[in-house]
Design an enzyme around this catalytic site. Structure first.
Site, PDB file in Angstrom:
ATOM      1  N   THR A 108       0.822  -1.210   0.000  1.00  0.00           N
ATOM      2  CA  THR A 108       0.000   0.000   0.000  1.00  0.00           C
ATOM      3  C   THR A 108       0.858   1.263   0.000  1.00  0.00           C
ATOM      4  OG1 THR A 108      -1.612  -1.221   1.301  1.00  0.00           O
ATOM      5  CG2 THR A 108      -1.838   1.177   1.273  1.00  0.00           C
ATOM      6  N   GLU A 109       0.590   2.146  -0.955  1.00  0.00           N
ATOM      7  CA  GLU A 109       1.262   3.447  -1.051  1.00  0.00           C
ATOM      8  C   GLU A 109       2.784   3.312  -1.111  1.00  0.00           C
ATOM      9  OE1 GLU A 109      -0.513   6.058  -1.500  1.00  0.00           O
ATOM     10  OE2 GLU A 109      -2.497   5.627  -0.679  1.00  0.00           O
ATOM     11  N   LEU A 110       3.242   2.186  -1.644  1.00  0.00           N
ATOM     12  CA  LEU A 110       4.681   1.864  -1.728  1.00  0.00           C
ATOM     13  C   LEU A 110       5.368   1.922  -0.363  1.00  0.00           C
ATOM     14  CD1 LEU A 110       6.356   3.122  -5.028  1.00  0.00           C
ATOM     15  CD2 LEU A 110       5.148   1.017  -4.563  1.00  0.00           C
TER      16      LEU A 110
ATOM     17  N   TRP B 237       5.463   6.523  -0.938  1.00  0.00           N
ATOM     18  CA  TRP B 237       5.566   7.455  -2.072  1.00  0.00           C
ATOM     19  C   TRP B 237       4.756   8.724  -1.846  1.00  0.00           C
ATOM     20  CZ3 TRP B 237       3.003   4.800  -7.008  1.00  0.00           C
ATOM     21  CH2 TRP B 237       1.630   4.681  -6.825  1.00  0.00           C
TER      22      TRP B 237
END
Lengths: 426, 407
Positions: free
Chosen positions: A150-152, A321
């Site tokens: 999730t979300e890098l 990220w």
């Protein structure tokens, strides 16, 4: 066997496809009522984004896949997106399946509910990965080999978890703070990481692949070039404006390296960057311009299979990220977020007890699903007060009047759910 | 070139005042004077002599009018500047209930016209580059002064007759206001909300109106700890005139819903006004008299203390041009819930907002703040940033820009 010839430079596209399942509005008096947990707006929002972004972009990608044998790309499609697409826009799933059938599209594995589970429950984290895996197999007949959290959100430990589960690769932000002098445009790996006994045992129990890669391939997002498309494309105040496919292809030609990892939200096309910015024309032109300059395309798996590992990059701290800080502050910084996260993961205990007692399998599955939907990271993002006083990107992505309202609503839903759990008699 | 000279007409000056206008006028005038503007501030009456170091305070009552001049004043019957509409004639048990009466006698319109005549005299005796007038009671004074001095006039609107009457305006006051607005070279509105009213209801050209929000004078202190607050009993504070504009009746209705969920809440209503008796009756009728306290008017120190003891401050105004009290509450570390129909909601973000008529949402938000410490502490701490950003010095700069545009 890896060829000795110097590998050609390639673009590795990965698009994130995600829609949170937004919550219904719950006031204090609703805590004790029976009420739908999910907002009716979800259907309308998905319909709008599908029309503006998903369908036209899929059509364009299909055209590119047909036209250029070299063109390839990867998607990660969240479970919360898939569920809603199946409910409201089933043709969307067909449309993605059509892309996959080209044989040139890779699908990545993520946590089904786009959650922050790794931080709060390792078991839940793994279970959500496996749920997602199962769904991708059911719908697309693919078994993902590369993981993106999730979300890098990433660190050495997450890489080791992914490796021991059976993945050969993982994605992360190419954040300068950890890369130092290194370029994101090569294949890397994570340093060896020792896991504790309980974690090892957990991973042994859940691993889906008996062939564990000796080293996991680490693909780092080239955030400067990715964000030129994702964030700056339509910005008239930006020095690079207007960004043409020719100009961008020139930039990629100059940049040294073996893989340019362009990672971004799929909604970039048509939703974050509207059609009138020319984003579709840009995407349509880009493969041709790159191929003319000798730059080809590789999926994440191909990148890992074909490139030598350049170095080991260590990230002890959690990196994501998001925002300028590239940390977890967008979801976990303030006390409201921390409280909400703590409270939702505390409910696992209740569910485990009910699971043992309850005979009704559908009922317990339904309760688990509801609990997991409440774990989606977006709910916590809406509560962020980081830039609230200045008003900005966080506010743009939120349908709440304020982070406080987001928190109040979430807690009312959570307490309603808790009441439901407590009222069940086995 | 000498300092810019501004002749200002107000109605009251802190500390002698009835509403928030006296404080705003003092703080703004002081901030402008600090920036080198030569400010003369005229008020119609002062009960005792006092003065300021940085600007010149003129008491219009020290000027005499001849009998001929007095004859010219047309008599009307309005009593106080901030009461009109439905509750205009309301007077609890025939008692005196308003400071305005003591300050200005029983005939407000007479005072307003008298003030105009004296303003003309004052204007003849001073030099000024600009005239700056605050609210409708100074309308005559401002117009008369402009006739004498032939200098640009800025009419500063802190509230409109539509606000004060909750949209049942008194025709005479409306007429005075409209005259002043049309006579002015530029208007300052205390919010975009007020600017919209001036454009929609008075037909004023939006290009003639500048928005300058109010501020509070403060050095943010340390956040007041929750220690002031008792955990046994929750306190919700209302602090305003008890008039139809301020929406105390909506808060009472929400209070009934709150009490239906939680018994240990006290709603404290601070302030006096024409609606007070009606509100007391209402609390009885709603069956929540034990959860409601009417505290009357409080002194300055007592008000600060009230803010600090409260777990929540609510401003449920039906229409509020600005609304300085939420800023005062936030300064004291108290979470606030404010009406969306207010100017202050344009400048504060770390608070909760509600439509004044949405009783369910109001009650629900009150309960959430009272019974979730994480929420109330977040609002309390972050509310500080809002207050710290709004300074009179920066707002005075915006007023100076308006001044410059007229020179």
């Amino acid at each position: 066997m890896k060829s000795k010839k110097k590998p050609s430079k390639a673009v590795c596209f990965y698009f994130q496809v995600h829609q949170p399942r937004r919550l219904n509005s719950f006031n204090y008096f609703d805590i004790t009522k029976q009420k739908d947990v999910f907002s009716k707006d979800n259907e309308e929002i998905l319909g709008k984004v599908a029309k503006k972004s998903y369908f036209p972009t899929n059509d364009l990608i299909y055209y590119l896949l047909k036209k250029y044998p070299e063109f390839k790309c990867a998607y990660s499609i969240s479970g919360t997106f898939i569920d809603q697409a199946l409910l409201y826009q089933p043709k969307l799933i067909n449309s993605f399946a059509k892309l996959v059938s080209s044989g040139k599209v890779e699908l990545l594995n993520e946590t089904y509910y786009h959650s922050l589970a790794f931080l709060y429950s390792k078991e839940e984290f793994i279970e959500q990965i496996l749920l997602h895996r199962k769904k991708i197999w059911e719908l697309f007949k693919l078994k993902p080999e590369v993981f993106r959290n999730t979300e890098l959100i990433y660190n050495n430990k997450i890489a080791e978890f992914a490796r021991q589960l059976g993945f050969k690769g993982i994605l992360a932000e190419g954040w300068d703070k950890y890369l130092h002098w290194r370029s994101p445009n090569y294949l890397y790996t994570a340093p060896p990481e020792k896991l504790g006994y309980t974690h090892k045992e957990l991973l042994m129990k859940y691993r889906f692949n008996n062939k564990i890669a000796p080293k996991i391939g680490l693909l780092l997002k080239n955030y400067k070039l990715s964000d030129d498309i994702a964030f700056r494309f339509g910005n008239r105040g930006w020095a690079g404006y207007p960004l043409t496919a020719d100009k961008f292809a020139d930039w990629l030609t100059i940049v040294p390296g073996e893989t340019i990892n362009l990672f971004m939200d799929y909604e970039t096309f048509g939703e974050h960057q509207w059609e009138d910015t020319g984003i579709f024309g840009f995407l349509k032109e880009l493969p041709k311009k790159l191929l003319e300059r000798g730059i080809t395309f590789r999926t994440p798996s191909e990148t890992i299979d074909s490139l030598p590992i350049k170095d080991s990059v260590s990230m002890q701290q959690l990196v994501s990220w998001a925002d300028l800080e590239r940390d977890l502050s967008a979801w976990t910084q303030n006390r409201m977020q921390q409280e909400a996260l703590k409270k939702i993961y505390e409910l696992k205990r209740y569910l485990k007890i009910l699971q043992k007692k309850l005979k009704d399998k559908d009922m317990i599955n339904g309760l688990y699903e509801k609990w997991r939907y409440l774990q989606t990271s977006d709910h916590f993002y809406y509560m962020s007060t980081k830039y609230w006083s200045d008003g900005d990107v966080h506010a743009y992505f939120s349908h709440y009047e304020s982070p406080y309202d987001a928190y109040i609503n979430y807690m009312n839903v959570l307490n309603n759910f808790k009441n439901e759990l407590l009222s069940i008699k086995a | 070139m000498g300092a810019l000279k501004v002749l200002t007409f107000g109605w009251e000056m802190a500390p002698v005042m009835n509403g928030g206008l006296g404080v705003v006028c003092r703080d703004l005038t002081y901030a402008l004077a600090s920036k080198g503007v030569d400010m003369t501030f005229v008020v119609p009456k002062l009960p005792h002599k006092f003065k300021f170091d940085s600007f010149n305070l003129v008491n219009a009552a020290e000027y005499d009018l001849s009998e001929d001049e007095i004859k010219n004043i047309t008599i009307s019957t309005l009593m106080t500047p901030y009461i009109s509409g439905t509750f205009f004639n309301y007077s609890p048990k025939g008692k005196k209930f308003d400071q305005d009466k003591d300050l200005y006698g029983f005939n407000l319109m007479l005072e307003v016209q008298r003030y105009g005549l004296i303003a003309s005299k004052i204007a003849k005796s001073v030099e000024a580059d600009l005239i700056h007038a605050h609210d409708w009671m100074t309308a005559f004074a401002a117009i008369e002064a402009k006739k004498v001095l032939r200098k640009p006039l800025i009419f500063h609107v802190h509230s409109t007759e539509y606000d004060r009457s909750a949209f049942n305006p008194h025709p005479t006051i409306l007429e005075y206001e409209t005259q002043a607005l049309n006579f002015a070279d530029k208007t300052i509105a205390v919010s975009q909300y007020t600017k919209n009213i001036l454009v929609d209801k008075y037909g004023i050209d939006p290009n003639k109106i500048a928005v300058v929000h109010n501020a509070v004078n403060n050095e943010p202190k340390d956040v007041v700890s929750q220690g002031y607050r008792s955990s046994k009993e929750k306190i919700v504070l209302f602090l305003a005139r008890m008039s139809i504009q301020k929406g105390a009746d909506y808060l009472l209705k929400a209070a009934q819903k709150v009490v239906s969920k939680k018994r240990n809440v006290k709603f404290v209503f601070v302030g006096n006004g024409p609606m007070l008796n009606k509100l007391v009756e209402m609390a009885f009728d709603l069956g929540i008299k034990d959860n409601v306290v009417f505290a009357g008017a409080l002194s300055h120190d007592e008000v600060d203390k009230a803010y600090r003891h409260a777990d929540l401050f609510v401003m449920p105004s039906v229409t509020e041009p600005f609304g300085i009290t939420p800023l005062e509450a936030m300064k004291n570390g108290t979470p606030v819930l404010i009406s969306k129909q207010s100017g202050v909601s344009e400048v504060i973000k770390n608070c909760l907002k509600v439509d004044f008529w949405d009783i369910d949402a109001m009650a629900s938000k009150i309960l959430s703040i009272l019974y979730n410490d994480t929420l109330s502490e977040s609002l309390s701490q972050n509310g500080y940033h809002d207050v710290a950003q709004l300074t009179w010095s920066s707002q005075a700069d915006k007023v100076l820009e308006v001044y410059q545009s007229l020179l």
